[in-house]
Design a protein around this motif. Sequence first.
Motif, PDB file in Angstrom:
ATOM      1  N   GLU A  81      34.208   4.146  42.239  1.00  0.00           N
ATOM      2  CA  GLU A  81      35.479   4.521  43.033  1.00  0.00           C
ATOM      3  C   GLU A  81      35.307   6.439  42.812  1.00  0.00           C
ATOM      4  N   VAL A  83      32.940   8.495  41.202  1.00  0.00           N
ATOM      5  CA  VAL A  83      31.824   8.477  41.277  1.00  0.00           C
ATOM      6  C   VAL A  83      31.287   9.006  40.139  1.00  0.00           C
ATOM      7  N   LYS A 135      33.583  17.535  47.276  1.00  0.00           N
ATOM      8  CA  LYS A 135      34.082  16.280  47.455  1.00  0.00           C
ATOM      9  C   LYS A 135      33.094  15.325  47.840  1.00  0.00           C
ATOM     10  N   GLN A 139      30.408  12.787  46.682  1.00  0.00           N
ATOM     11  CA  GLN A 139      29.869  11.502  46.855  1.00  0.00           C
ATOM     12  C   GLN A 139      28.913  10.698  47.569  1.00  0.00           C
ATOM     13  N   THR A 161      35.042   7.914  50.792  1.00  0.00           N
ATOM     14  CA  THR A 161      35.988   8.864  50.520  1.00  0.00           C
ATOM     15  C   THR A 161      35.875  10.512  50.067  1.00  0.00           C
TER      16      THR A 161
END
Length: 316
Positions: A81, A83, A135, A139, A161
């Motif tokens: 969840e 990274v 972000k 991911q 996410t």
Amino acid sequence: MIEVSGLVKRYGSFAAVRGVSFTVDTGRIVGLLGPNGAGKTTIMKVLTGYHRPSEGCAILDGKDVVEDPIGVKSMVGYLPEGVPLYLDMTVTEYLGFIADARGMSGPGRKRSLDKAIDDCGLSTVAGVRMERLSKGFRQRVGLAQAILHDPAILILDEPTTGLDPNQILEIRSLILSLGARKTVILSTHILQEVEALCSEVLILNEGRIVAQGSAAQIAADMQGDERLECLVKGSGKAAAEALRLVPCVLSADPAGVAAPGVERLRVVAGHGDGDTAAEAVFDWAAANGAKLLEMRRERLSMEDIFVRLTGEESRR
């Protein structure tokens, strides 16, 4: 490919997972759904060999997570969840480090690096230090390290996410293509993602599986009476009176005006009789010259299912 039996995981006196059992075959994408604290991430950590089960067992392609945790890690690609990235490295440096850690060498190493970078859309930022990445791109780097060694099993914790809508579609497409030849388990809070990606769903609540199967199967099992909403031109009352005489129809009632001269009609049939009722409505319209403008089945959405199984109602 994955067999889980009687899995229990305790942290002290708290049982995060309570007697979970399931199997996943190759070429299947299975979604783990549940509220925060339902046990999704704990199950994933057990399957990847990072946590030992308190009871029960988990076998991945013949390897037991307790007896052979290194063997399990070698065949699993894991996207946690949060990274874990080394932000002072460039994307290429980081993926090279992961390749070295996995013992990859020779020409195959470079091919694998190039493919992971290309598949995850990282070509334009391959030389950029990760502290400068958004972000969403971070991911993608996390997903790239998970698929770098071409694992037989992928375990992805919230894989989309932080991604924008276009990136989400790209990653979903990649996961679907991977799922055709690999076993994929993913957790997500995006209910549409389950319907878009998963051939099977495990819904968890308070450490237990409360529903299992395809989204359509779970919805059908929970549906109860089946409902049709029809739009008819003319009198909804007359149509309702005629359809109440059809054996498979439990009730038929006018449900308001949809537009000038067009009325809604709600038809209720017993569980499993929805198709028969829909055919009966069509046959009635054809035989009586009625103008049936629209007919649709009312089905439980994944949101409805999720709330029923994990919300306040599930604890009453």
